[in-house]
Design a protein around this motif. Structure first.
Motif, mmCIF file in Angstrom:
data_model
loop_
_atom_site.group_PDB
_atom_site.id
_atom_site.type_symbol
_atom_site.label_atom_id
_atom_site.label_comp_id
_atom_site.label_asym_id
_atom_site.label_seq_id
_atom_site.Cartn_x
_atom_site.Cartn_y
_atom_site.Cartn_z
ATOM 1 N N UNK A 20 7.033 12.747 1.807
ATOM 2 C CA UNK A 20 5.852 11.929 2.069
ATOM 3 C C UNK A 20 4.741 12.758 2.678
ATOM 4 N N UNK A 21 3.515 12.318 2.464
ATOM 5 C CA UNK A 21 2.349 12.877 3.133
ATOM 6 C C UNK A 21 1.502 11.720 3.625
ATOM 7 N N UNK A 22 0.830 11.922 4.738
ATOM 8 C CA UNK A 22 0.054 10.836 5.332
ATOM 9 C C UNK A 22 -1.248 10.618 4.587
ATOM 10 N N UNK A 23 -1.610 9.367 4.406
ATOM 11 C CA UNK A 23 -2.923 9.015 3.879
ATOM 12 C C UNK A 23 -3.946 8.900 4.999
ATOM 13 N N UNK A 24 -3.489 9.146 6.237
ATOM 14 C CA UNK A 24 -4.388 9.079 7.374
ATOM 15 C C UNK A 24 -4.376 7.730 8.045
ATOM 16 N N UNK A 25 -5.029 7.677 9.185
ATOM 17 C CA UNK A 25 -5.153 6.450 9.979
ATOM 18 C C UNK A 25 -6.625 6.183 10.202
ATOM 19 N N UNK A 26 -7.046 4.970 9.947
ATOM 20 C CA UNK A 26 -8.427 4.568 10.265
ATOM 21 C C UNK A 26 -8.387 3.370 11.188
ATOM 22 N N UNK A 27 -9.267 3.388 12.185
ATOM 23 C CA UNK A 27 -9.411 2.272 13.113
ATOM 24 C C UNK A 27 -10.894 1.935 13.200
ATOM 25 N N UNK A 28 -11.245 0.721 12.851
ATOM 26 C CA UNK A 28 -12.614 0.243 12.996
ATOM 27 C C UNK A 28 -12.632 -0.889 14.014
ATOM 28 N N UNK A 29 -13.594 -0.839 14.930
ATOM 29 C CA UNK A 29 -13.686 -1.858 15.964
ATOM 30 C C UNK A 29 -15.090 -2.440 15.996
ATOM 31 N N UNK A 30 -15.166 -3.739 16.260
ATOM 32 C CA UNK A 30 -16.447 -4.439 16.336
ATOM 33 C C UNK A 30 -16.447 -5.294 17.581
ATOM 34 N N UNK A 31 -17.411 -5.065 18.452
ATOM 35 C CA UNK A 31 -17.555 -5.963 19.596
ATOM 36 C C UNK A 31 -18.311 -7.192 19.122
ATOM 37 N N UNK A 65 -9.554 -3.381 13.051
ATOM 38 C CA UNK A 65 -8.887 -3.187 11.769
ATOM 39 C C UNK A 65 -8.258 -1.798 11.769
ATOM 40 N N UNK A 66 -6.945 -1.779 11.638
ATOM 41 C CA UNK A 66 -6.162 -0.541 11.699
ATOM 42 C C UNK A 66 -5.418 -0.395 10.383
ATOM 43 N N UNK A 67 -5.657 0.724 9.697
ATOM 44 C CA UNK A 67 -4.993 0.975 8.418
ATOM 45 C C UNK A 67 -4.309 2.327 8.453
ATOM 46 N N UNK A 68 -3.067 2.362 8.011
ATOM 47 C CA UNK A 68 -2.314 3.609 7.941
ATOM 48 C C UNK A 68 -1.484 3.601 6.675
ATOM 49 N N UNK A 69 -1.242 4.775 6.109
ATOM 50 C CA UNK A 69 -0.499 4.805 4.855
ATOM 51 C C UNK A 69 0.152 6.139 4.571
ATOM 52 N N UNK A 70 0.976 6.125 3.507
ATOM 53 C CA UNK A 70 1.733 7.302 3.097
ATOM 54 C C UNK A 70 1.728 7.395 1.575
ATOM 55 N N UNK A 71 1.730 8.635 1.085
ATOM 56 C CA UNK A 71 1.879 8.896 -0.349
ATOM 57 C C UNK A 71 3.165 9.700 -0.541
ATOM 58 N N UNK A 72 3.930 9.365 -1.590
ATOM 59 C CA UNK A 72 5.220 10.001 -1.833
ATOM 60 C C UNK A 72 5.167 10.853 -3.094
ATOM 61 N N UNK A 73 5.927 11.952 -3.077
ATOM 62 C CA UNK A 73 5.912 12.876 -4.207
ATOM 63 C C UNK A 73 6.623 12.320 -5.427
ATOM 64 N N UNK A 74 7.472 11.350 -5.222
ATOM 65 C CA UNK A 74 8.124 10.634 -6.320
ATOM 66 C C UNK A 74 8.351 9.200 -5.880
#
Length: 281
Positions: A268-279, A8-17
């Motif tokens: 824009x500013x990044x909301x970060x990237x998260x990666x979760x992995x499950x074997x 599961x890979x999630x990435x995002x952005x927040x904008x000033x307007x």
């Protein structure tokens, strides 16, 4: 031995307007091929929009979408289930240096032999690649390149960015997996070995317990061609194998960014990237 991994890979952005419109491409769906099989894959966006997909020139699945309603955040989440490829042995009929430098090889793999945006030529690096090639056969050369890179780069997040080149990282003597891969490719191509950049995910645990979800990593490694493509992870000094999930291949990072787009609106500013992995098995 192959693994079955949920990512599961999630990435995002927040904008000033408010953003009034945006056009985007995501490269986060794992590939099927070369021993890897993607069993399930979905890409969702917030705000929710209709997406469509295509395969780009390099064989990567691209999820494209545009948004024409005002929004101040964009989040893209990819979920996939992948059966990975086991560690690959060396090519049974490994090519010699003379075969690699033959005209027919150069013609077939020209795009993976030439400098690219983040893997430019540099006289000292070209010389280093050629010296390593003179001392090793092609199979041992790839491993020697990994040793050379690790001797000169310290893994340190935050010291380089996605737009840093192999030369930038080499001069700073530090970087992240992207830089290790880029620097290895400069040496490989200087010696006459076709090399390509691989982007994807890495399960961090060699002895992962089935069912346990852990924080994974967006990762980069390389493949060299010497009779067949062979994957090697110069950051971790291991062959590419069951812990590596392939998403994209290309000449360098510029061909495989997980997210790319343009928009009309505030900064824009990044909301970060998260990666979760499950074997799973």
């Amino acid at each position: 031995m192959s693994w079955q991994i949920r990512v599961e890979h999630s990435t995002g952005y927040r904008y000033s307007s408010s953003v009034l419109s945006s056009y985007n491409e995501a490269r986060i769906v794992p590939q099927t091929g070369s021993g890897q099989l993607t069993l399930e894959a979905t890409v969702r966006t917030e705000p929710a929009v209709t997406t469509y997909r295509y395969w780009d020139y390099w064989g990567t699945q691209v999820t494209a979408f545009d948004i024409h309603t005002p929004h101040t955040e964009l989040v893209v989440t990819g979920r996939s289930l992948v059966r990975t490829a086991p560690e690959q042995g060396l090519p049974a009929d490994a090519a010699s240096w003379s075969a690699l430098r033959a005209d027919e090889t150069a013609d077939q793999y020209v795009e993976f032999l030439r400098p690219a945006r983040y893997t430019p030529d540099h006289p000292e690096l070209v010389e280093a690649g050629r010296e390593l090639a003179a001392a090793h056969d092609p199979a041992d050369f790839v491993l020697a390149v990994g040793d050379w890179v690790r001797d000169r780069l310290t893994y340190r997040p935050g010291t380089t960015g996605v737009h840093s080149s192999a030369v930038d990282a080499w001069q700073q003597c530090e970087g992240v997996c992207q830089d290790f891969a880029h620097l290895a490719l400069v040496l490989m191509r200087a010696a006459g070995m076709p090399g390509r950049y691989v982007s994807g995910y890495l399960h961090p645990l060699v002895d992962a317990e089935p069912g346990e979800t852990v924080e994974g990593q967006s990762h980069a490694w390389v493949e060299g061609w010497f009779g067949d493509w062979w994957g090697f992870d110069p950051t971790n000094a291991v062959r590419a194998g069951e812990r590596h999930v392939v998403v994209a291949r290309g000449r360098d990072y510029d061909d495989v960014p997980p997210m790319r787009g343009v928009y009309s609106g505030g900064t824009s500013s990044s909301l970060g990237v998260t990666v979760n992995v499950t074997r799973l098995g």
